[in-house]
Design an enzyme around this catalytic site. Structure first.
Site, mmCIF file in Angstrom:
data_model
loop_
_atom_site.group_PDB
_atom_site.id
_atom_site.type_symbol
_atom_site.label_atom_id
_atom_site.label_comp_id
_atom_site.label_asym_id
_atom_site.label_seq_id
_atom_site.Cartn_x
_atom_site.Cartn_y
_atom_site.Cartn_z
ATOM 1 N N ASN A 117 0.861 -1.172 0.000
ATOM 2 C CA ASN A 117 0.000 0.000 0.000
ATOM 3 C C ASN A 117 0.903 1.229 0.000
ATOM 4 O OD1 ASN A 117 -1.855 2.006 0.412
ATOM 5 N ND2 ASN A 117 -2.687 1.163 2.319
ATOM 6 N N ARG A 177 -2.556 -1.891 -3.448
ATOM 7 C CA ARG A 177 -3.847 -1.259 -3.186
ATOM 8 C C ARG A 177 -3.908 0.033 -4.013
ATOM 9 N NH1 ARG A 177 -5.338 2.849 1.459
ATOM 10 N NH2 ARG A 177 -7.566 2.925 1.124
ATOM 11 N N HIS A 199 -13.096 1.646 0.545
ATOM 12 C CA HIS A 199 -12.944 0.473 1.428
ATOM 13 C C HIS A 199 -13.532 -0.801 0.811
ATOM 14 C CE1 HIS A 199 -13.383 3.809 4.607
ATOM 15 N NE2 HIS A 199 -12.089 3.525 4.529
ATOM 16 N N ARG A 244 -13.759 13.973 9.136
ATOM 17 C CA ARG A 244 -14.493 14.382 7.936
ATOM 18 C C ARG A 244 -15.980 14.549 8.227
ATOM 19 N NH1 ARG A 244 -12.123 9.469 4.586
ATOM 20 N NH2 ARG A 244 -9.932 9.806 5.093
ATOM 21 N N GLU A 253 -7.587 -6.371 4.620
ATOM 22 C CA GLU A 253 -7.508 -5.989 3.210
ATOM 23 C C GLU A 253 -6.284 -6.615 2.545
ATOM 24 O OE1 GLU A 253 -8.148 -2.223 5.055
ATOM 25 O OE2 GLU A 253 -9.117 -1.471 3.234
#
Ligand code: ADP
Length: 398
Positions: A8, A89, A178, A238, A384
C-alpha cells in the site's frame, strides 16, 4: 508455495506484508514512513519481533530498496527473485475496474487519468508501482481497487442528481471506498447466517475513515462514501454527507477561500470538529467518560448518522440478516458500537449481549447480538492485505 507481497503505497509511506501463498501465512510486515525526509522510519515485524530504524529515505525507490534489504538481512528471503507476485492497493479505479487487474500500460494510463479524483492517492500508487517495477522488473504486479467492489451498484444508487452532462463528461458519481474490506467482510460474514437465502448484510467499516455498505449475496448494493472519501457518515475528521449549501454559506460568512474550507471539512470536522478534542476516537471516548459535553454530543451525532444509514440500507435491502462492525473503532470500541445499536434497537428489534460486546475487542471475532435479536450483529476484524495477496496469487500464479 510462493511468496507474494501486498503493498500500500501512500504519498510518504510504503506499507507491505509478505505472504506464503496459498497458505496465507504472513512471513513479515512493515512500513517505511516519512519518505522524502532525512529522518525516515523503517519498521519490520517478523517472528513476533519488531525492528525500527531511522534513516534518510529520499524517495519511493529508496524505500523499496530498504524493504528488500530488510527482508534479506532478517533472513526472511535470500534473494528478491523469491517474490513471485506483488499486489498494490489502489484507492480510485473509477468506472474502469470492477476487479483486480495486472499492471500494464493500459492500467497505468487509466490510474493516471483518475488522479483528479484521488490526487494524493493515485499519484502515490503509480510512483510505488514504478519503484517496485524498477527493483523487481520480472515480477508481475497487480492493482487491487478500493472502488472495484462497488461497481455492482445500480445507476440510481451511484448517480447524483446534478445535470446529467456533468456525470457523463466529468465522471462525477459515487464510487465508494474500502471496497476490498467490505468484500472480505461480506465473505467472512456468510458463516453467521447459513439459513439466509440472500445474505443481506449492512457492513460498518468504522476506522478513522469510515463507510457503510449494503450487500446482497456478496455483491454491493449501496455504499455510503461518495465521489471522494469525504462523503457518507460522519468520520473522525471528515464531515460526511451535508447540505452542499453549508460549504457555500461558510465561504460567505468566514471569508476563507474554498481550499481552506475544503481542507477543514476533511481534516478538522467530524468527531474532532464537534468535540474540539482530537482526531483519535480514543481521546474522545476518554473525554466522554469524564462527562465532556461536546465529546458526548460528538459521539451522539456520529452514532445517529450511522443509524440513519443502517435504516436506509435496511429499506434498500428489504430487510437485513447481519450487521457487521469492523476497522479500528468497529473492532475495538464497545461503547461506540452500543451507541449505534441504541439508535436502531427499537425500530429494528436488534439487541446486543453487553458481555459479548465488551469482550469482543482487539482482533477477536464473534457475534455480539443476543439469540432473540431480529438481526444478528457480528464484530469481524478486517483484512484488506490478505485479499490483495489472494488476488495477486490467483491472477499471476494460478
Ligand atoms: P484507518 O485505516 O482509516 O486509519 P483504522 O481502521 O486503523 O483507520 O482505525 C483508526 C481509528 O480506530 C482511530 O480513530 C482510533 O482511535 C480507533 N481505535 C483504534 N483502537 C481503538 C480502541 N482500542 N478503542 C477505540 N478506538 C480505537
Amino acid at each position: 508455495m510462493a511468496k507474494v507481497m501486498a503493498v500500500n503505497c501512500g504519498s510518504s509511506s510504503v506499507k507491505f506484508k509478505l505472504y506464503e501463498m496459498p497458505e496465507e501465512k504472513v512471513l513479515c510486515s512493515g512500513i517505511v514512513e516519512r519518505i522524502g525526509h532525512d529522518d525516515g522510519i523503517f519498521t519490520i515485524k517478523y517472528n513476533r519481533e519488531k525492528d525500527t530504524k531511522t534513516l534518510p529515505v529520499p524517495d519511493h525507490g529508496y524505500a523499496v530498496d530498504i524493504v528488500a534489504q530488510g527482508m534479506i538481512e532478517k533472513g526472511i528471503i535470500n534473494h528478491l527473485d523469491e517474490i513471485k507476485a506483488i499486489g498494490h492497493r489502489v484507492v480510485q479505479g473509477g468506472s474502469y475496474f470492477s476487479h483486480s487487474v495486472l499492471w500494464n500500460e493500459d492500467t497505468v494510463k487509466k490510474v493516471e487519468s483518475l488522479i483528479p479524483l484521488a490526487p494524493l492517492h493515485n499519484k502515490a500508487h503509480l510512483t510505488g508501482y514504478e519503484a517496485f517495477k524498477k527493483a523487481l522488473p520480472k515480477v508481475p504486479q497487480i492493482a487491487v481497487f478500493d472502488t472495484a467492489f462497488h461497481q455492482t451498484m445500480d445507476a440510481e444508487d451511484y448517480l447524483y442528481p446534478i445535470p446529467y452532462e456533468y456525470s457523463e463528461k466529468y465522471h462525477i458519481r459515487r464510487y465508494g471506498a474500502h471496497g476490498t474490506s467490505h468484500k472480505y467482510l461480506s465473505e467472512v460474514g456468510e458463516k453467521y447466517i447459513p439459513e439466509s437465502k440472500d445474505k443481506r448484510m449492512i457492513i460498518c467499516h468504522l476506522g478513522s475513515g469510515a463507510s457503510i455498505t449494503a450487500t446482497r449475496n456478496g455483491k454491493c448494493v449501496a455504499t455510503s462514501m461518495g465521489l471522494t472519501p469525504l462523503g457518507g457518515i460522519m468520520m473522525n475528521t471528515r464531515t460526511g454527507d451535508m447540505d452542499p449549501s453549508v460549504f457555500y454559506q461558510l465561504l460567505a460568512v468566514t471569508g476563507k477561500d474554498y481550499e481552506t474550507l475544503f481542507q477543514e471539512m476533511n481534516k478538522k470536522s467530524g468527531l474532532y470538529g464537534v468535540s474540539g478534542i482530537s482526531n483519535d476516537s480514543r481521546d474522545i471516548e476518554e473525554a466522554c467518560k469524564h462527562g465532556h459535553k461536546r465529546a458526548l454530543l460528538a459521539v451522539k451525532l456520529w452514532a445517529r448518522r450511522i443509524a440513519d444509514f443502517i435504516g436506509q440500507y435496511y429499506v434498500r435491502l428489504g430487510g437485513c440478516d447481519l450487521i457487521i462492525f469492523s476497522a479500528g473503532i468497529g473492532e475495538n470500541s464497545p461503547s461506540d458500537r452500543k451507541a449505534v445499536i441504541d439508535n436502531i434497537s427499537e425500530a429494528l428489534n436488534v439487541t446486543i449481549d453487553e458481555k459479548a460486546n465488551q469482550e469482543t475487542i482487539r482482533g477477536k471475532e464473534g457475534l455480539i447480538s443476543t439469540p432473540n435479536s431480529k438481526i444478528k450483529v457480528a464484530v469481524i476484524p478486517t483484512d484488506e492485505e490478505v485479499m490483495i495477496a489472494r488476488d495477486a496469487f490467483n491472477i499471476c500464479l494460478k
